[in-house]
Structures are given as C-alpha cells and as structure tokens.
Design a protein around this motif. Structure first.
Motif, PDB file in Angstrom:
ATOM      1  N   GLU A 479      -5.224   8.225 -12.184  1.00 10.36           N
ATOM      2  CA  GLU A 479      -3.911   8.771 -11.841  1.00 10.36           C
ATOM      3  C   GLU A 479      -4.003   9.659 -10.606  1.00 10.36           C
ATOM      4  OE1 GLU A 479      -2.520  10.778 -15.303  1.00 10.36           O
ATOM      5  OE2 GLU A 479      -1.825   8.944 -16.312  1.00 10.36           O
ATOM      6  N   ALA A 480      -5.075  10.467 -10.538  1.00  9.29           N
ATOM      7  CA  ALA A 480      -5.259  11.332  -9.371  1.00  9.29           C
ATOM      8  C   ALA A 480      -5.468  10.489  -8.108  1.00  9.29           C
ATOM      9  CB  ALA A 480      -6.443  12.276  -9.599  1.00  9.29           C
ATOM     10  N   ARG A 481      -6.240   9.387  -8.247  1.00  6.06           N
ATOM     11  CA  ARG A 481      -6.500   8.517  -7.095  1.00  6.06           C
ATOM     12  C   ARG A 481      -5.202   7.834  -6.643  1.00  6.06           C
ATOM     13  NH1 ARG A 481     -11.146   4.549  -8.365  1.00  6.06           N
ATOM     14  NH2 ARG A 481     -12.248   6.562  -8.446  1.00  6.06           N
ATOM     15  N   ALA A 482      -4.411   7.383  -7.652  1.00  8.76           N
ATOM     16  CA  ALA A 482      -3.133   6.740  -7.311  1.00  8.76           C
ATOM     17  C   ALA A 482      -2.197   7.731  -6.634  1.00  8.76           C
ATOM     18  CB  ALA A 482      -2.493   6.181  -8.579  1.00  8.76           C
ATOM     19  N   ALA A 483      -2.214   8.969  -7.100  1.00  5.24           N
ATOM     20  CA  ALA A 483      -1.357  10.002  -6.503  1.00  5.24           C
ATOM     21  C   ALA A 483      -1.774  10.262  -5.059  1.00  5.24           C
ATOM     22  CB  ALA A 483      -1.427  11.282  -7.338  1.00  5.24           C
ATOM     23  N   ARG A 484      -3.101  10.328  -4.854  1.00  2.00           N
ATOM     24  CA  ARG A 484      -3.594  10.547  -3.491  1.00  2.00           C
ATOM     25  C   ARG A 484      -3.196   9.379  -2.587  1.00  2.00           C
ATOM     26  NH1 ARG A 484      -8.227  12.502  -6.082  1.00  2.00           N
ATOM     27  NH2 ARG A 484      -9.325  10.515  -5.718  1.00  2.00           N
ATOM     28  N   THR A 485      -3.324   8.158  -3.144  1.00  2.00           N
ATOM     29  CA  THR A 485      -2.941   6.969  -2.345  1.00  2.00           C
ATOM     30  C   THR A 485      -1.462   7.020  -1.960  1.00  2.00           C
ATOM     31  OG1 THR A 485      -4.640   5.660  -3.464  1.00  2.00           O
ATOM     32  CG2 THR A 485      -2.882   4.446  -2.342  1.00  2.00           C
ATOM     33  N   ARG A 486      -0.610   7.394  -2.939  1.00  2.00           N
ATOM     34  CA  ARG A 486       0.815   7.488  -2.650  1.00  2.00           C
ATOM     35  C   ARG A 486       1.094   8.558  -1.597  1.00  2.00           C
ATOM     36  NH1 ARG A 486       1.198   6.864  -8.280  1.00  2.00           N
ATOM     37  NH2 ARG A 486       1.506   9.101  -8.551  1.00  2.00           N
ATOM     38  N   GLU A 487       0.387   9.680  -1.725  1.00  4.31           N
ATOM     39  CA  GLU A 487       0.574  10.755  -0.737  1.00  4.31           C
ATOM     40  C   GLU A 487       0.133  10.288   0.654  1.00  4.31           C
ATOM     41  OE1 GLU A 487      -1.608  14.060  -2.214  1.00  4.31           O
ATOM     42  OE2 GLU A 487      -0.168  14.538  -3.805  1.00  4.31           O
ATOM     43  N   GLN A 488      -0.982   9.569   0.689  1.00  6.10           N
ATOM     44  CA  GLN A 488      -1.468   9.079   1.985  1.00  6.10           C
ATOM     45  C   GLN A 488      -0.482   8.075   2.587  1.00  6.10           C
ATOM     46  OE1 GLN A 488      -5.332   7.500   1.058  1.00  6.10           O
ATOM     47  NE2 GLN A 488      -6.308   9.538   0.953  1.00  6.10           N
ATOM     48  N   GLU A 489       0.053   7.182   1.719  1.00  8.04           N
ATOM     49  CA  GLU A 489       1.034   6.191   2.203  1.00  8.04           C
ATOM     50  C   GLU A 489       2.290   6.870   2.723  1.00  8.04           C
ATOM     51  OE1 GLU A 489       1.507   2.626   1.352  1.00  8.04           O
ATOM     52  OE2 GLU A 489      -0.564   2.269   0.851  1.00  8.04           O
ATOM     53  N   LEU A 490       2.725   7.900   1.964  1.00 10.04           N
ATOM     54  CA  LEU A 490       3.931   8.644   2.378  1.00 10.04           C
ATOM     55  C   LEU A 490       3.688   9.357   3.698  1.00 10.04           C
ATOM     56  CD1 LEU A 490       6.817   9.422   1.629  1.00 10.04           C
ATOM     57  CD2 LEU A 490       5.888  11.364   0.356  1.00 10.04           C
ATOM     58  N   ALA A 491       2.514   9.964   3.799  1.00  6.82           N
ATOM     59  CA  ALA A 491       2.189  10.666   5.040  1.00  6.82           C
ATOM     60  C   ALA A 491       2.119   9.682   6.213  1.00  6.82           C
ATOM     61  CB  ALA A 491       0.858  11.410   4.877  1.00  6.82           C
ATOM     62  N   LYS A 492       1.566   8.501   5.955  1.00  5.35           N
ATOM     63  CA  LYS A 492       1.455   7.483   6.998  1.00  5.35           C
ATOM     64  C   LYS A 492       2.840   7.014   7.442  1.00  5.35           C
ATOM     65  CE  LYS A 492      -0.830   3.080   7.923  1.00  5.35           C
ATOM     66  NZ  LYS A 492      -1.664   1.992   7.358  1.00  5.35           N
ATOM     67  N   GLN A 493       3.726   6.832   6.441  1.00  7.97           N
ATOM     68  CA  GLN A 493       5.096   6.425   6.752  1.00  7.97           C
ATOM     69  C   GLN A 493       5.813   7.474   7.599  1.00  7.97           C
ATOM     70  OE1 GLN A 493       7.032   5.528   3.066  1.00  7.97           O
ATOM     71  NE2 GLN A 493       5.748   3.696   2.649  1.00  7.97           N
ATOM     72  N   LYS A 494       5.628   8.709   7.195  1.00  9.26           N
ATOM     73  CA  LYS A 494       6.250   9.800   7.944  1.00  9.26           C
ATOM     74  C   LYS A 494       5.709   9.846   9.373  1.00  9.26           C
ATOM     75  CE  LYS A 494       7.401  12.829   4.063  1.00  9.26           C
ATOM     76  NZ  LYS A 494       7.160  14.137   3.439  1.00  9.26           N
ATOM     77  N   ALA A 495       4.413   9.653   9.521  1.00  9.65           N
ATOM     78  CA  ALA A 495       3.803   9.666  10.857  1.00  9.65           C
ATOM     79  C   ALA A 495       4.353   8.523  11.708  1.00  9.65           C
ATOM     80  CB  ALA A 495       2.284   9.578  10.735  1.00  9.65           C
ATOM     81  N   GLN A 496       4.483   7.356  11.095  1.00 10.35           N
ATOM     82  CA  GLN A 496       5.020   6.203  11.823  1.00 10.35           C
ATOM     83  C   GLN A 496       6.477   6.459  12.231  1.00 10.35           C
ATOM     84  OE1 GLN A 496       4.464   2.937   9.168  1.00 10.35           O
ATOM     85  NE2 GLN A 496       2.295   2.600   9.789  1.00 10.35           N
ATOM     86  N   GLN A 497       7.243   7.014  11.297  1.00  8.04           N
ATOM     87  CA  GLN A 497       8.642   7.318  11.608  1.00  8.04           C
ATOM     88  C   GLN A 497       8.741   8.327  12.757  1.00  8.04           C
ATOM     89  OE1 GLN A 497      10.313   8.570   7.913  1.00  8.04           O
ATOM     90  NE2 GLN A 497      10.412   6.485   7.045  1.00  8.04           N
ATOM     91  N   ALA A 498       7.854   9.314  12.701  1.00  4.90           N
ATOM     92  CA  ALA A 498       7.853  10.338  13.758  1.00  4.90           C
ATOM     93  C   ALA A 498       7.468   9.708  15.099  1.00  4.90           C
ATOM     94  CB  ALA A 498       6.892  11.471  13.385  1.00  4.90           C
ATOM     95  N   GLN A 499       6.497   8.806  15.046  1.00  3.10           N
ATOM     96  CA  GLN A 499       6.039   8.138  16.267  1.00  3.10           C
ATOM     97  C   GLN A 499       7.154   7.260  16.843  1.00  3.10           C
ATOM     98  OE1 GLN A 499       2.592   5.749  15.730  1.00  3.10           O
ATOM     99  NE2 GLN A 499       2.300   5.376  17.916  1.00  3.10           N
ATOM    100  N   GLN A 500       7.839   6.550  15.931  1.00  2.00           N
ATOM    101  CA  GLN A 500       8.945   5.694  16.378  1.00  2.00           C
ATOM    102  C   GLN A 500      10.075   6.536  16.985  1.00  2.00           C
ATOM    103  OE1 GLN A 500      10.010   3.451  12.935  1.00  2.00           O
ATOM    104  NE2 GLN A 500       8.216   2.060  13.080  1.00  2.00           N
ATOM    105  N   ALA A 501      10.348   7.654  16.351  1.00  2.00           N
ATOM    106  CA  ALA A 501      11.405   8.547  16.871  1.00  2.00           C
ATOM    107  C   ALA A 501      11.041   9.066  18.257  1.00  2.00           C
ATOM    108  CB  ALA A 501      11.632   9.694  15.904  1.00  2.00           C
ATOM    109  N   GLN A 502       9.759   9.413  18.398  1.00  2.00           N
ATOM    110  CA  GLN A 502       9.295   9.917  19.692  1.00  2.00           C
ATOM    111  C   GLN A 502       9.406   8.815  20.758  1.00  2.00           C
ATOM    112  OE1 GLN A 502       8.400  13.076  20.285  1.00  2.00           O
ATOM    113  NE2 GLN A 502       8.221  12.585  22.452  1.00  2.00           N
ATOM    114  N   GLN A 503       9.047   7.589  20.376  1.00  2.00           N
ATOM    115  CA  GLN A 503       9.138   6.481  21.333  1.00  2.00           C
ATOM    116  C   GLN A 503      10.611   6.231  21.749  1.00  2.00           C
ATOM    117  OE1 GLN A 503       7.265   3.235  19.351  1.00  2.00           O
ATOM    118  NE2 GLN A 503       5.147   3.919  19.887  1.00  2.00           N
ATOM    119  N   SER A 504      11.497   6.319  20.789  1.00  2.00           N
ATOM    120  CA  SER A 504      12.934   6.126  21.082  1.00  2.00           C
ATOM    121  C   SER A 504      13.435   7.184  22.064  1.00  2.00           C
ATOM    122  CB  SER A 504      13.747   6.183  19.793  1.00  2.00           C
ATOM    123  OG  SER A 504      13.343   5.149  18.924  1.00  2.00           O
ATOM    124  N   ILE A 505      13.007   8.417  21.825  1.00  2.00           N
ATOM    125  CA  ILE A 505      13.413   9.509  22.731  1.00  2.00           C
ATOM    126  C   ILE A 505      12.857   9.258  24.144  1.00  2.00           C
ATOM    127  CG2 ILE A 505      13.148  11.965  23.202  1.00  2.00           C
ATOM    128  CD1 ILE A 505      13.139  12.386  20.150  1.00  2.00           C
TER     129      ILE A 505
END
Length: 515
Positions: A479-505
């Motif tokens: 469960e702890a490993r799955a939670a970490r994986t979800r957190e990493q995926e969420l963080a990755k998504q947020k980073a990608q969204q931020a990168q895309q937003a920066q590229q749009s700007i």
C-alpha cells in the motif's frame, strides 16, 4: 488371626520376627569419630531441593546454613561440622539406583566448632508462628521416613483447627530400635518437643502411641508426661505395620482418614517421635537438624547398636564403627527389611530419612522357592489397607495395570505384609512396586506427550501469528509503494502540465513579437 477380629480397629498386619533385642538394650553410641569428609545432599526432603549458597573454598561452622529452602514445600540443609567447602558436585544418592544427586562436600577441620547460637530464654513464651519459623529454619523434617517438612505440617495444623497431635512411636519394622532408645534416654526432651508442637499448632492435646514390645520406653514416656494432663501415652499392639500413620490413627481414635484426604481433614496431625525431639533442639537450643540416631544391625554386624550420626557421614564409615564383616554382607539395606531400600554400595551418605542401616548375610535373605497360589486368601487377611493382593498381582502379570488400579493399587503402601505371610512365597509386593513404577513412567510419558503437544500448539500459534504479521506487513508495504507510485504519477502530471503551460506562454509571447 483371632486378634484381628477381637479388635475391629486393628486391620490386617503380621507378626514379623522382631530382631530388636540386639540393639534395644544398648545405649546410643555418641563417640563415633568425626569423618574427614561429609557429603550433604541438597535434597533430603519431600518437595523442591534446597539451593546451595556456599562456594568452594569457603569456611563454614557447625550448624551454618549451606543451602536455603525453595518454596513452601522444601527444607534447608546445614553444616554438620566445621570445615571448608571442598566441592559442590553430583554424588551417589542413598537410593537403590545410586544415581548422582547434587551434594555439598565439607572437608572437616577436626574442631567441630559451632556457629554462635542464640536460644530463647523461654521457648513457651514464643508465639505459635515463631515456633513454626524456627522449626522450618532448622530444616526439621519427618524422621519416620516421610521426610515431609515439619513446619508445613505445623502451619497446616494451626490453620485446620487441629484437636489432636498424634505422636507415632510404633517403630514396627524389624531390627529398628532408634526411636525406642531415644524414648528411653531422652524422654524429657521429647515431651518438651511435643509441648512445643502443641503450642505451634494451637492444639489442645496429644496422644503418644507406643507398641507394647517397648516397655522401658513406655515407662520413660509415662513418667516424663506425668505432670502434663493433656499428653496421653498409650500402648498399642505389636503388629506390623502399626507404624503406618493410618493404622496408628485408626487404632487410637477409631476414625478413618478419607481415601484421598489427609489426617488434618479429621482434626489430627501425625508426627514421628524423633521429629518431636528434633523440634526440641530446634526451638530450645536453636540447633538445626544435623544429626540423627541410626540403628545399625544385622547378622554381619559384630557390634549392633544405635549410633548418633552426623548427617552426611558415609554409611561405610558407620559400618566400620560397628565392626561389620564386609565379607559376610550379602545385602545392605537403608531402613527396615520390610520397606527399606536395598543399596548397591555403602559409599553413600547418611541422610535425614535414614533410620537404619542393616548389613544382612546370606542366611538372613535366603530366598525360598516360589510355588503356585493355593487361593488361601491369607494375603487378603494380612493387608492393612483392605486390598486384594492376589487379584492385583494377577492383573499386573496380565499387563492390565488399569484394572489393578481399579482394585486399589494406588492405595497400596508396599508394606510387604502380603508377601511375608504367603505360604507359596509369591513376591506380591514386587509386583506392586513394579506396577507403581510402570504407572509412574506412564504418567511421565503422558505428561511429556502433553508438554510436547502444548509446545507444538504454541509453536503453531506462534508461526500463524508470524505469518499473519508478515502478511499484514507485506500489505502495508504494498500500500505504501502504491501510494508512492500514485504520488510520483501525480507529481509527474503536474510537472507536465506546468511545462505545457510554460510552453504555451512562450509561444504566445513569440507571436506577439512577430506582429
């Protein structure tokens, strides 16, 4: 057997050859030389063995505590003489097996120096509890053979509202006269011990039962008790095994001890006459139990007599003191010939339970030919317990131990009366001892099996608990490993969204500049 029916209080028993005249008229010998070494077993009583508190090389004085009692049913042991602790080791026990037992060895210094003793000014002014405490601290046990810690019986007597203290002076075993001589020579001290026991139990009266083949002892005890109206001295018939506590109690009181009960259940406590003397020494003199009177007799003994022996003295030295012809000794017995233990060697110590050492020759132990049973029922008449010896023996020969138990095997006291009177010379008591040993082994095996089963159950429960804990831990890790994986995926998504937003700007800024 007419006497049996004339007195309903006297059940069974036999008139065994006494062999007491050789020693009953000889004073107790007090001049036995001090042994060079004393061997004191830490287990000389019923219950847990005492625990040594001395170390090798330590100097000890006579009467000093060597090993302390463990728990309620236990008794301490003391130094019988002064000297140095030579060793604490396993040494052959005074038992037919001669198996080793933990033993404290003292190398005596020849001084026989007592430790400082503080005797009470007035023993009868002591509270009952203190009398019991002194008896317990002195290591006093039943000297009639039971070796049950005496202080425990005194405490039980006080708690169970005892109305009678019964002093067993039957001494019914052939050859043995140590209690007889003790009463002849030290009756006053014995009576003092009886009075102290009465006080320790808060009991009103005592009765002393003496077989009628001890007239001198009876007279001495009657004279010593003359001024004490609450102590009665009574003669009982000379009939083995009158010294058995239940037989003595039945004859003197007319009452029976319940089958699975104790004498205290009917308001009686039974002590041996030698125990009363040990209580006198413990309370009045503050001396522990470190000596006892031992009868040395048998046809191989040149000077049969009673000897006061230090506990821990080798029996071989006692035999030498009594001029035993070792070449004539065919059997060595500790105790009496009926219920005593045959010893394989004489290099074993005298202990608190040893009231006799018999050196018998071939003529004493001639074994007659065993013949078929003639169904005369003499063994039934002789049994003091009221059992059916022949029927029990038949069951035992057929390996039907449970059936023998149903007939009363566990109530048998192994007195040997049935074997003694059997006209066919069938060794009935040997069957009963064998069966008792087999039952004990069976109980031990059952106990071992139960212990093993309990250990296996505990192990299985422990392994199941470990398995469940491991599964729970694995689940938490996943469960702890799955939670970490979800957190990493969420963080990755947020980073990608931020990168895309920066590229749009950035694209928007570039387009503005072109215009």
């Amino acid at each position: 057997m007419l006497a049996l029916f004339e007195n309903p209080r006297l059940r069974g028993g036999v008139h065994a050859e006494e062999h007491k005249a050789e020693t009953s008229g000889v004073p107790i010998a007090l001049d036995m030389p001090l042994p060079k070494k004393l061997y004191i077993p830490v287990q000389q009583h019923v219950g847990k063995p005492a625990e040594p508190l001395v170390k090798v090389g330590e100097k000890v004085l006579k009467g000093q505590l060597l090993a302390y009692s463990q728990g309620t049913i236990s008794a301490p042991v003391h130094a019988p003489s002064s000297g140095e602790i030579a060793d604490v080791m396993d040494f052959p026990a005074p038992h037919p097996s001669a198996l080793p037992i933990r033993t404290i060895i003292i190398e005596t210094d020849g001084l026989d120096q007592w430790q400082p003793l503080k005797a009470p000014d007035d023993p009868f002014a002591l509270p009952a509890e203190e009398i019991c405490a002194l008896v317990g601290a002195a290591g006093v046990v039943g000297l009639g053979g039971a070796v049950f810690p005496s202080a425990v019986k005194l405490d039980l007597g006080r708690k169970n509202k005892i109305h009678t203290l019964l002093i067993n002076a039957g001494e019914c075993e052939p050859y043995l006269t140590c209690d007889d001589r003790l009463m002849q020579e030290r009756a006053g001290e014995i009576v003092t011990g009886i009075r102290l026991m009465l006080r320790g139990m808060n009991a009103p009266e005592a009765t002393v039962g003496i077989e009628d083949n001890k007239p001198e002892a009876f007279i001495a005890m009657r004279e010593a008790c003359a001024e004490f109206a609450n102590i009665n001295v009574v003669q009982v018939p000379t009939r083995y095994p009158m010294g058995w506590d239940r037989q003595m109690l039945r004859y003197l009181t007319g009452r029976e001890i319940p089958a699975d009960g104790r004498a205290t259940d009917i308001g009686v406590v039974i002590h041996n006459v030698a125990t009363a003397h040990a209580v006198y020494r413990a309370v009045c003199l503050n001396q522990p139990l470190i000596t006892r009177v031992v009868t040395v007799s048998g046809s191989a003994v040149a000077k049969p007599q009673n000897v006061e022996v230090l506990i821990g003295t080798l029996m071989s030295e006692v035999l030498d003191f009594c001029a035993v012809d070792k070449s004539q000794v065919a059997r060595l017995i500790m105790g009496g010939p009926m219920m005593g233990d045959a010893l394989p060697i004489s290099e074993v110590p005298v202990v608190k339970a040893c009231n006799g050492i018999l050196a018998l020759s071939e003529q004493d132990i001639e074994i007659p030919e065993v013949k078929p049973c003639i169904r005369c029922s003499t063994c039934v008449t002789a049994c003091p317990v009221g059992l059916l010896p022949l029927e029990m023996a038949s069951r035992i020969r057929a390996n039907q131990l449970d059936s023998a138990v149903d007939l009363g095997l566990k109530d048998c006291i192994n007195c040997g009366s049935c074997s003694y009177v059997c006209p066919s010379n069938i060794p009935l008591v040997h069957y009963f001892k064998f069966a008792s040993g087999e039952l004990y082994k069976r109980q031990q095996m059952e106990h071992k099996s139960e212990q093993t089963k309990r250990l296996m159950d505990d192990r299985n429960q422990r392994m199941e608990r470990i398995r469940l804990e491991q599964e729970e831990e694995a689940r938490r890790v996943m469960e702890a490993r799955a939670a970490r994986t979800r957190e990493q995926e969420l963080a990755k998504q947020k980073a990608q969204q931020a990168q895309q937003a920066q590229q749009s700007i950035s694209k928007a800024d570039t387009a503005e500049e072109v215009r």
